[in-house]
Design an enzyme around this catalytic site. Structure first.
Site, PDB file in Angstrom:
ATOM      1  N   ASN A   1      34.310   7.441  13.902  1.00  0.00           N
ATOM      2  CA  ASN A   1      34.614   6.935  15.239  1.00  0.00           C
ATOM      3  C   ASN A   1      33.674   5.755  15.456  1.00  0.00           C
ATOM      4  OD1 ASN A   1      35.105   6.281  17.860  1.00  0.00           O
ATOM      5  ND2 ASN A   1      34.949   8.384  18.660  1.00  0.00           N
TER       6      ASN A   1
ATOM      7  N   ALA B   1      33.639   0.904  20.023  1.00  0.00           N
ATOM      8  CA  ALA B   1      34.190  -0.435  20.268  1.00  0.00           C
ATOM      9  C   ALA B   1      34.176  -1.316  19.021  1.00  0.00           C
ATOM     10  CB  ALA B   1      33.401  -1.108  21.391  1.00  0.00           C
TER      11      ALA B   1
ATOM     12  N   ARG C   1      45.573   2.227  26.237  1.00  0.00           N
ATOM     13  CA  ARG C   1      44.531   1.629  27.085  1.00  0.00           C
ATOM     14  C   ARG C   1      44.638   0.105  27.068  1.00  0.00           C
ATOM     15  NH1 ARG C   1      39.035   4.334  25.579  1.00  0.00           N
ATOM     16  NH2 ARG C   1      38.454   3.313  27.545  1.00  0.00           N
TER      17      ARG C   1
ATOM     18  N   ARG D   1      29.504   9.861  29.938  1.00  0.00           N
ATOM     19  CA  ARG D   1      30.168   8.552  29.888  1.00  0.00           C
ATOM     20  C   ARG D   1      31.650   8.702  30.234  1.00  0.00           C
ATOM     21  NH1 ARG D   1      32.057   5.666  24.288  1.00  0.00           N
ATOM     22  NH2 ARG D   1      32.741   3.726  25.215  1.00  0.00           N
TER      23      ARG D   1
ATOM     24  N   GLU E   1      39.953   7.678  10.566  1.00  0.00           N
ATOM     25  CA  GLU E   1      39.590   7.063  11.850  1.00  0.00           C
ATOM     26  C   GLU E   1      39.787   8.096  12.960  1.00  0.00           C
ATOM     27  OE1 GLU E   1      42.222   3.892  12.912  1.00  0.00           O
ATOM     28  OE2 GLU E   1      40.909   3.156  14.513  1.00  0.00           O
TER      29      GLU E   1
ATOM     30  N   PRO F   1      28.755   2.898  18.569  1.00  0.00           N
ATOM     31  CA  PRO F   1      28.103   2.599  19.836  1.00  0.00           C
ATOM     32  C   PRO F   1      28.613   3.420  21.016  1.00  0.00           C
ATOM     33  CG  PRO F   1      28.737   0.572  18.731  1.00  0.00           C
ATOM     34  CD  PRO F   1      29.273   1.704  17.906  1.00  0.00           C
ATOM     35  N   ASN F   2      27.675   3.841  21.815  1.00  0.00           N
ATOM     36  CA  ASN F   2      27.893   4.513  23.100  1.00  0.00           C
ATOM     37  C   ASN F   2      28.349   5.969  22.976  1.00  0.00           C
ATOM     38  OD1 ASN F   2      27.261   2.145  24.718  1.00  0.00           O
ATOM     39  ND2 ASN F   2      29.167   1.303  23.918  1.00  0.00           N
TER      40      ASN F   2
ATOM     41  N   HIS G   1      39.330   8.911  17.222  1.00  0.00           N
ATOM     42  CA  HIS G   1      39.050   8.504  18.600  1.00  0.00           C
ATOM     43  C   HIS G   1      39.328   9.672  19.533  1.00  0.00           C
ATOM     44  CE1 HIS G   1      38.708   4.340  17.393  1.00  0.00           C
ATOM     45  NE2 HIS G   1      39.841   4.475  16.734  1.00  0.00           N
ATOM     46  N   LEU G   2      38.467   9.816  20.536  1.00  0.00           N
ATOM     47  CA  LEU G   2      38.727  10.820  21.569  1.00  0.00           C
ATOM     48  C   LEU G   2      39.934  10.416  22.414  1.00  0.00           C
ATOM     49  CD1 LEU G   2      35.102  10.512  21.895  1.00  0.00           C
ATOM     50  CD2 LEU G   2      35.859  12.849  22.257  1.00  0.00           C
TER      51      LEU G   2
ATOM     52  N   TYR H   1      36.748  10.468  28.302  1.00  0.00           N
ATOM     53  CA  TYR H   1      36.163  11.025  27.079  1.00  0.00           C
ATOM     54  C   TYR H   1      35.815  12.509  27.180  1.00  0.00           C
ATOM     55  CZ  TYR H   1      35.830   6.090  25.862  1.00  0.00           C
ATOM     56  OH  TYR H   1      36.132   4.774  25.594  1.00  0.00           O
TER      57      TYR H   1
ATOM     58  N   ASP I   1      35.284  -4.232   5.784  1.00  0.00           N
ATOM     59  CA  ASP I   1      34.921  -4.549   4.400  1.00  0.00           C
ATOM     60  C   ASP I   1      34.147  -3.413   3.744  1.00  0.00           C
ATOM     61  OD1 ASP I   1      36.200  -6.977   4.456  1.00  0.00           O
ATOM     62  OD2 ASP I   1      34.389  -8.179   4.737  1.00  0.00           O
TER      63      ASP I   1
HETATM   64  C1  DQA Z   1      36.699   5.332  21.338  1.00  0.00           C
HETATM   65  C2  DQA Z   1      37.707   4.294  21.819  1.00  0.00           C
HETATM   66  C3  DQA Z   1      37.096   2.900  21.801  1.00  0.00           C
HETATM   67  O1  DQA Z   1      38.055   1.953  22.298  1.00  0.00           O
HETATM   68  C4  DQA Z   1      35.882   2.855  22.694  1.00  0.00           C
HETATM   69  O2  DQA Z   1      35.278   1.578  22.626  1.00  0.00           O
HETATM   70  C5  DQA Z   1      34.901   3.927  22.383  1.00  0.00           C
HETATM   71  C6  DQA Z   1      35.406   5.269  22.137  1.00  0.00           C
HETATM   72  C7  DQA Z   1      37.243   6.772  21.462  1.00  0.00           C
HETATM   73  O3  DQA Z   1      36.685   7.661  20.818  1.00  0.00           O
HETATM   74  O4  DQA Z   1      38.187   7.010  22.211  1.00  0.00           O
HETATM   75  O5  DQA Z   1      33.700   3.713  22.409  1.00  0.00           O
HETATM   76  O6  DQA Z   1      36.417   5.092  19.964  1.00  0.00           O
END
Ligand code: DQA
Length: 149
Positions: free
Chosen positions: A79, A82, A112, A22, A103, A14-15, A105-106, A27, A92
């Site tokens: 990624n 949230a 945080r 954003r 995994e 998401p997002n 994450h940016l 990010y 699962d």
């Molecule tokens: C994220 C970190 C998450 O906490 C956040 O909800 C995101 C982006 C990152 O790539 O840093 O949507 O996954």
């Protein structure tokens, strides 16, 4: 699509479609398309096939993880946005497939808010790369390539 090359699926939650506009202080300014173009170049150098997707819907990510298992992917870069911090369904799904999940994450969620310190993805991931901005994806693809026998 080149069936002779190991497949790496790059799944974004998401997002992440809003990358570029954003919260750029967190990010960065690169869009997901910018990241995808660079990953495709890197994958060509590494001899890997990529399948890059984004969805705002948890079930799509679950289905795509199953698909990675069915296709015998070398690895998944995930990624989950949230959903990382909330989704037992994604945990699962990772446990249910025989594919290493990296995994990504940016940002570094551990620096945080407290609610970002829990990762359900991390409980089943091969490893985590976080905090390097868009370069997290490049580093994660190098990690995926290193899994090749
Ligand atoms: C994220 C970190 C998450 O906490 C956040 O909800 C995101 C982006 C990152 O790539 O840093 O949507 O996954």
């Amino acid at each position: 699509m080149d069936a002779t090359k190991p497949l790496v699926m790059v799944l974004n939650g998401p997002n992440l479609n809003l990358l570029g506009s954003r919260e750029p202080a967190i990010y960065g300014r690169d869009t997901l398309d910018d990241i995808a173009v660079r990953l495709e170049e890197q994958a060509a150098t590494l001899g890997l096939e990529l399948d890059i997707r984004q969805s705002n819907h948890e079930g799509h990510l679950v289905d795509w993880l199953h698909e990675a298992g069915a296709r015998g992917a070398l690895a998944v870069l995930l990624n989950a946005g949230a959903l990382t911090h909330t989704s037992i369904a994604i945990l699962d799904a990772i446990k249910g497939i025989n594919v290493p999940v990296i995994e990504v994450h940016l940002s570094n969620p551990h620096t945080r808010e407290e609610f970002r310190h829990t990762s359900f993805v991390a409980r089943a991931a091969k490893g985590t790369i976080a905090g390097f901005g868009a370069a997290s994806y490049r580093l994660a693809l190098d990690a995926a390539a290193a899994l090749r026998q």
